[in-house]
Structure formats: C-alpha cells, structure tokens
Enzyme design. Sequence first.
Site: not given
Lengths: 908, 286
Positions: A635-638, A676-677, A867-868
Amino acid sequence: MNRPFGSLTFTVNGERRTAAAAPGRRLSEVLREDLKLFGTKVGCDAGDCGACTVLLDGAPVCACLTPAARASGAEITTVEGISGQGANALQRSFLRHGAAQCGICTPGMLMAASALLAETPHPTRAEVEDAIGGVLCRCTGYTKIVDAICDAATVDADEAIPEPGRAVGARIERLDGRPKVVGTEVFGADYLPQGAMDVRAIRSPHHAASFTIGDTVSWAAQAPGKVQVFTAADIPGINCFGTIPPFADQPAMAASRVRLRGEAIAIVVAETATLDEIDLSSFPVTWHPEPCFVSLDTEPDAPLHETRPDNLLITGFVQTGDVDAALANTAHVASGEFETSYVEHAYIEPEAGVAWPEGHTLCIQACTQAPVMDRDDTARILGLPEEKVRIIPAAAGGGFGAKLDLSLQPLIGLAALKTGRPCRMIYSRAESMMSTTKRHPAKMTARIGCDAGGKITGMVFDGDFNTGAYASWGPTVAVRVPVHASGPYKTPAYRAKARAKHTNGPTAGAFRGFGVPQAAILQETVYDDLAEKAGLDRLAFRRLNALQDGDRSVCGQELHGVGIAACLDALRTPWHRALDRAAEFNAAGGQARRGVGIASCWYGCGNTGLPNPSTIRIGITPDGTLNIHQGATDIGQGANTVVTQIAADALGLPIAQFELIGPDTHLTPDCGKTSASRQTYITGKAALLAAQALRRDILARSNMGEDARLRLHGRTLVITDGTASHDIHLADLPENPHGYVLSAEETYDPPTEGLDENGQGKPYAVYGYGAQIAEVEVDMVLGTVKVHNMTAAHDVGRVVNPMLAEGQIEGGIAQGLGMALMEEYIPGRTENLHDYLIPTAGDMPSIESILIEVPDPEGPMGLKGLGEHVLIPTAPAILNAIRHASGARITRLPALPHRVLAAIRATR
Amino acid sequence: MRYERPETIVQATHLLAEADSNAFVLAGGTDLLVKMQSDGFEADLVVDIKSIAGMGDVVEADDTFVIGAGVPCAALGENDALVAAWPGVVEAANLIGSTQIQGRCTVVGNLCNASPAADSVPALVAAGAKAKIAGLGGTRMADVLDIPTGPGKTSLKKGEIVEAIVLDKPLARSGDAYLRFIPRTEMDIAVVGVGINLVLDEGGAVQSARIALGAVGPTVILAEDAAQALVGSKLEETALDVMAAACSAASHPIDDKRGTVEFRKQIAGVLARRAARIAFDRAGGN
C-alpha cells in the site's frame, strides 16, 4: 450540468482533442472519463488535495475545479504528457529519492513541481514547499518529495543493481515505482472495463435511525435510462461481516436500522450518464431518527447490539505483580489523564473498485490491504464459494488500516452478480470519510510510580476506547493497548485495562498502531512528570528504565533482541544539542519559546497471540523466468521491494531477475493482511524460507556446496563452486502444475502463545523499538506550535532498504504530528479535506532518521517491523516539547492553538 | 441547467434578471464547482462572465485601480504597481487556497461567496474598497463593507453583478496589512483575519486608521473604536493595548472546532497588534 453542450476542443499533451462536454463538467472528469487519461487522480473534488493538478497553459490548476469549458482552446499537460518515452529527469529523481510511496499524489506533485521547475530549475526547499503546498500526501511526510524536486536537475547514472547477496541493506528504488511516476499505475478508480456501469450508495444522514424504503420501482422508472436498485433484501448470502469472525456484526447494507451516519441502505446501478441525471436525495426512504450518542460522554439507554450489554464490546486486561502495594510504598507517583479524538486515515484515494463476472467467478479489483479476508467475507455475503471470488488488489492509494475492512467490495460484487455486467464504484471524499473506519477516540487515566533512584516500580492504566457502531478491529485495540501501555520499560508491577465501547460514532478500526499511540501519549507524558519528581534528565530517566535483553515484559514474556536502550543511546548527543539550542533561543526572550521533548515506543509485530501465517512461492519457468508470488499488498510501504530483496539474497540471484506476481487471490498464496507491521517480518520470513528451500534444491541437484554461486542465463541455471561448474538446462526439467521446473513454497507463522486471564503469555514473536526527539516553538500569545526538528532512532533489527525505512519514519512522523496538532474528525462536520486538516509540506519539520540494528533472533536476517512504530513516539514527544517550551500541560488532542493557549494560562 | 456565456455585462445582467431562480455567476468557479457537488444544490442557470471584455483586467488609472471580476488572485501578485500600493490587499488575496486555486479564484468571487472567513474582504474593507455593481438600471458603486449581509448572503439585488473592485490610490504616508490565523501552515480557512490601513500625519503619528475583522462575526466587522484608539499615536504600547481590547470587544464570533469564542476574541486583538506594526512600517512610521 451534464447535458450535451456541443463539443470542446483543446490541446492535451500536444495533441488536439475534442470532447463532448457539458460546460459545467469538470476538466478532471473529461480527462479521465472521456480521454481515458487516468494518470490525473481525483482525491476530493474540492480543490483541497491537489491530486488532480494539471497544467493549463503552463500554470498549475486543480482539474476538479476547472470547468471543462474553460479549457477550450487551452493547452493542457497531464502526467502522461511529461512522461514521453519513459520517466523524465524529475520522475527519475522521484524514483531515486523514494518520493512515491503509494503513488496516488505523485501525478499532482509532479505537475506542481513541473510548473515550478520550468521557471526555477534549481529551487530552494522553501520554494518547493510553497509550490507543492496545495498537494496533500499522506504517506511520505513530504521530505523525500522535496528532496526529489530539489535534485531534479541532477543527471542520474543508471542505478547500480546490487550483486546477489547484497540486495538486503541496499538503498534501491522500489521495484513497483515506475508506473507510479509515469501515471500508468492502476488504482481502484482507474480500470473501466468495456460496458461497465456505475454504482452509487444511498446512505444514512442520521447517526441512528430505523427506516423504510418506499417504491423504488416507480422511482427508478422516472430516470432517463435504466436504473436498478438493490437493498439488503437482495443479498443472497449472510449480510454480516467483520474483520474478526467471532465479533462479526456489520451488514453490507443495513436492512431496517442504521447505527452510524453514512451507513449504506441501498445501491443504485445504472450507466454513468443516467446516474449523473438522478438526484439521489430523492430516493424513496422514510427515516425515523432514534436517540443517538457519538461520544463516550453520554451513556445510551439501550445497547446498539442486543448481545452486548452496556455497549461493551470487549475488555483487554494485563496484570502482573502487586501494583497497589508497589504504588503505595514507592518514592514518587505521578498520575495523568488524557483524551484523544477520532482521527481519519485521510488517504488521498477514496475507496474505489470494479467487479465483473468471468465465467462462474466474480472478480473484484479494488483497493484493499487484505485480499484473502475480502474474498472470504465477500463470498459469504454473496452466498458464493470462496474459490468463486477472485480478489485482485488494485494499487492502494494509501491505507493505514482503514482498507483492511470491507467497504465497497460486497456492493459492487452484488451489482455485478445481479446485472451480469462490470460494475464500478468510486466513493466521494465525503462518503469515504463518513462510512469508513477511524482511529479510536480514547479516555485514559494512568498512575505510575518510581523509587527514589528513578526505577519504575508499578503502573496502573485504564482506558475507554470509543469503538463506534460496529466491532471492526475494536477487539484488537482493546487487547493490544494493555499489552503495550507500559512502553518499552521494565515495569515489575502492572495492571492495565482497556474497554472497547460502542457508540453511534464512526466505526473505529485499525489505524497505524491499533490504540498503542493513544496509550503511549499518556504513559510518555506522565513519565516526564516522574523524571522531574525523581530529579533526573528525561532521557536518562527513560534509559534507566529501558527494557534489556532477557527482561520480562508485563505479559511475562522473556524478550530478546531488545533495542530501546540502543535507540536512546543514539539520541543522547542530539538530545543535549537540542536542549542547548532551545536554551539559547529562549535566552533572547520574546513571545516565542522553544522546547524539546522525547518519547519512546515498542510494538509487537503480527497478530496478538493468534496465528497469522504468510506463504511465498518462488518458481523458475522452463524459459528461465524467475517469479516470486508475493501476496502481501503493497500500500506504499514497500512490501513488493523488501520481500523480494530478502528472497534475492537468500536464493543468491540478483534482485533484477525477479518478476513480481500478484497479489491476486487466484495467483498468490495467502500472505495475510498488510497490518500490524507484519509484512516485512512475516512475509519476509516466508520469502526467506522459500528462497532457502529453492536454493537447497538447486544445490542438491548440482551437488554443490552451500557457498556456490548461482547465475541465471536464459534457459540455463549455472552453479559454480570454486573451479567446479554445473549447468541446469531448465527446459529439460518437468513442469509442475504451476508451470515451474524449479520451485519452492514455504509458510511461516510466528511462534506466539495466547494470553491467559491475566494477560500473561507470549503475544508476539518479534518487537520493534524506537524513540524520537521533538523540537518545537510555541507562540505564547497565539498558542500556535511549530515543530522545527524531529530526530528519530528506530531499531529495525536489520535494515533491508534504508530509503524505504526512512520513508516510513518520515510518513509516520507526519501522521503523528497531525494527530498531535490538528486532526479531529467530527461526524457530520469534517467530512472533507478543508475542515479535516492533515499536515501540508509547510507543516513538516526537518527530520533526521537514525536506523539502529539490534538483531532479533526470530526475525528473518534479524529484522523487525517498523510501519506502525514510527508514529507512536511522535505525538508524545511533541506534547512533552510543548510542555518544556511553555509549561502547558495538554490533556486533550489535538493540541489546537486555543487549547494550548488555555493550557498556558492554566500555568499562570 | 442552462449555461450561458454572455459577451457583455448588459447581457449578463439581463440573463440574471430574467432567470426564474437558482441563477449563479461563474467567475473562477472554485466555490461554485464545489457547491454544485453537494446534495440538494440546484442551479438552473450559470452565467459565465469570463468572456465579457475587461473582466480579466486590472486597470490602473490616475487615482484608482480597477480589478475586474474575472481577475484571478494570482494576477494581483504579479501587478507590481498594485503590490506597491496595496500590499495588504494583495497578501490577503494570495492567501486564498493553494497555487492551483490562486490561478482560478477571484477577489470578487471571494466577496460575493460571502463567507464570514473570506480572506480578501477584511483587507478590502480596511483599504476602503468599493464595488462597481452592474444592474439593469446601469451601474452603481457600493462600499465593499456593505456587500455581505450574512453567511452566503449579499445585498446584491436580482440581476446585479459585481463587475469590479475599485481601490483608490493610497494616500501619502499610508500603509496596509492583512494577517490571518490558521492552525495549519497553509491552505486553511481563517479562524480570525485582520486587515488594517493606516495613514500617518507629517509628524509620523497615526492620522486615520481603518481596522476590519474577519471570521469573528457573520460578516466582516469594521472596528471603529479600535481604529480610533490608534489615532494620534505612534503605536505606543498603551495605544495598542486599547486598540487590541477594542478589537476583542468588537468581535462576536462563534464557538466551533477551529476555536472558542474567548480564543477568537483574544486572537483578534493579538493579530491586530501585529498587523498594525506592519502597516505602520509600510506607512513609513518609526
């Protein structure tokens, strides 16, 4: 406004084009719908987000606010027009700097930047921030976008492709980046199959009401074309879904009663032109509004859901030691209370997608973070076997948690099933904000004690979380909060309780951190009080209490690979420099005061004590194509990039040779949800295991040792080991049912243990850690807060891609800053992006990221999720800095100027 | 819905006068196109005025600047003479929306949209701007102050169009300024806006002042007591205190998520102090 009005001629990207255009039509609509130039994105239809920026005679305009008639005779340039044969210098700079994450704002950013660069080829950062001030980005925190625009004049050499074994740790461009910068990426609204109809929803204007639907047949008959209406009565399966099956309680369309504003009660399906002529506000429905309550301040008379007395969805609880005794006998105790607001995810892409029947299968291509959950819930609602629903995730224009839940999937699925035609739905900005999930508003209290030396002795935490009308991820928030509310600090005695309670507010679900950011705000602000009482420097106090390797968490879990001390140590020098800078500034006097704050985070990666496996398949075809079936939605995070980096090094082939397949529920094994990363860790570990298995197979076939080198040349796989060499001729090998001659598929599920009645257990197998310093300036007369600098140290175990990791940190800080200073969703009042404010480029501080590598024994190559984590320390660090600067103790978010000013007054 | 693009102001006024109801003027479209998306909004007639000769011009005469109704706000910032003469008015107009909006939106649109938070209006009122209004019976002039009568409402009669804004050339030793307060750095709606225009006497003291407050009432407020407090002063602290208190007293804002009543009243005073300093400097005061 859309009756034919002759035609309109203009030049688009150098070509003369004619469109039949009613004068009131928006240029954005003509470009996308008539000319099929889907590179121009629409995020708000109100000039607030700038995603639709195009050049009109060289000047940037919002295509959504430009009447098509005004473009007559003009020269329009869209992102497609600057792409030419490939990416231009600016677009390559975006790739090189990681300036595109999800990519939905990228075309608008590129066009705004193009207008600037045409006049100012070497702009300053301030000039860039000014030029892109009208284009919102929710992923990047703008830093890398500004970097990319400033560096656009640099001629880039071809990117060096990392050697096998060197992909992990390399600052490589995202593998899926090119379509995002040239405007060809297909988001939910960008695919329009032949013959597609549009779907619009009828939604409740009331927070709570019963309703009766009138004569829809007569209503539909008045329309200028064929119109079909479907309601809950048309749903063939079970009209109930939920992200956590035992708590499923949400209808795809309400049958007779709505519990929140924006809840769908019917869909209207027709050709686009017909729909444009219909006034949906005339839909025949009679509302009977009921008493409602949207916040926890008022108690309702009756439960929203009959099975949940007192509107209590669930209580999470963790307890260890005798905390009452500990706090009664300790040297210092500090307590606090805090209240937070609904926070909207505000991704720039409103929900969109299309469904179509293909043989006996229903295909749905829509934005999502959880394709397999979408498939299973949509199949159940529509009464289809799971294998007859195929979910093809469209590129998601941001998610941050809200696109984990079903939104339009069952609605477009039902429309496609009923009509037999492709059916598309694009949420308006208001619809997206009204009907999708939010961050839980929280009302929390805490008491924390330490001994005379400053060592934490005990902590009590209690929180009510407004979970809104339906369960969604409320149970996850209620369970995660007590597990994490101690922060990454050794807390020998502890009792924490979090309740998720229903109201008629928007459904609160998953949002980057699942309630942990709210809890961290309270704990970290109380820690500043305790440090003061103990007479310790605020960083030193945290360092003194930081969890160490082998310590037990409040859940009794023995922790390994604990990196919080390393993060705090890395911040020691920046901390003292920042304090000196603030003191120097304040010595000059004046109405502005500067302050410095610090806060930490920890966060467990993956589901809490529940299975959440990922499966990766890697295969080589007879013609030498190397495929990785990667089912984790990026979703963009890679995820597409980092999972492949891990696979490449584990297999021993260059990352450039990998072809990405998926995600697609028909083509990729289940990689679970992007939440949840967990993707870099869990899907990354599945990729590591699959790649290792494939390598073992290859080495065994060639009888080579572990250190052998692999090379893939056309249809030959060459294995060399010192002087020996072995060729595998791929075309000679038999193909398996997936079409591979060599392949491996591996599943990884984190080794966790469920929590007992006292919250004791092993909820997560891997944790990540971090700490951030905020430097702020407070206007003591206006109450405004400007964040000048953030210094962020995050322990990621092993850095897979520093550019993407920095991008997560910068984006997380932007969201944390928004949550701290400006974001407050009020149902019915802030359903647009001019009343709901998110940070713009000009609001962002300068950010220094420090990546720490304390390897985790369980994570693949030692890595941890990120991520979080990145969002959690930001708001408390800013609040602690505001207090340091001004004395103002903020107890309610956001810290709007009037609240800051009131808090400053309270100190006098 | 009918869309008309008349080529003269007379045609435009006739179209509007003869419309049954729900007739709208389209200039930049940045407000109208957003409204057209909202539920229940109906437009039977849209009159696009951008083809009318002169609408897109800023005309500098001996004594005045005339800003046509079709002039985008960005163009004001590109007019050096106007920037030199009325920097506060130009700054206010250039605060509306983003660069993308700036290229489309107009000062007249900002005025006739009649939002209590319109940025350009307090600056225009402080500058003593007038509106040139075309109607069936010819043109009339009105004070900008008298155009908005409430949120979304104006004193324009049926068939009337604000054709242009007219600003007198500034007097010697005068200066204007506009400041607004928003919680975000850019692209936001004013929580409070203050426009100030000061004229100094030969001795450098304030000879006359106009102070206009935005977003603290249903329409722009001309704070005459506050202005009077500065007359004769060189912005000494005591004068500024009285002026700020008068601004707060003149404000009667609403409580909403952007700010409380108490906060807005106080901010009106704080911004007025800061704006007065800027205007004073521009007027050559020291």
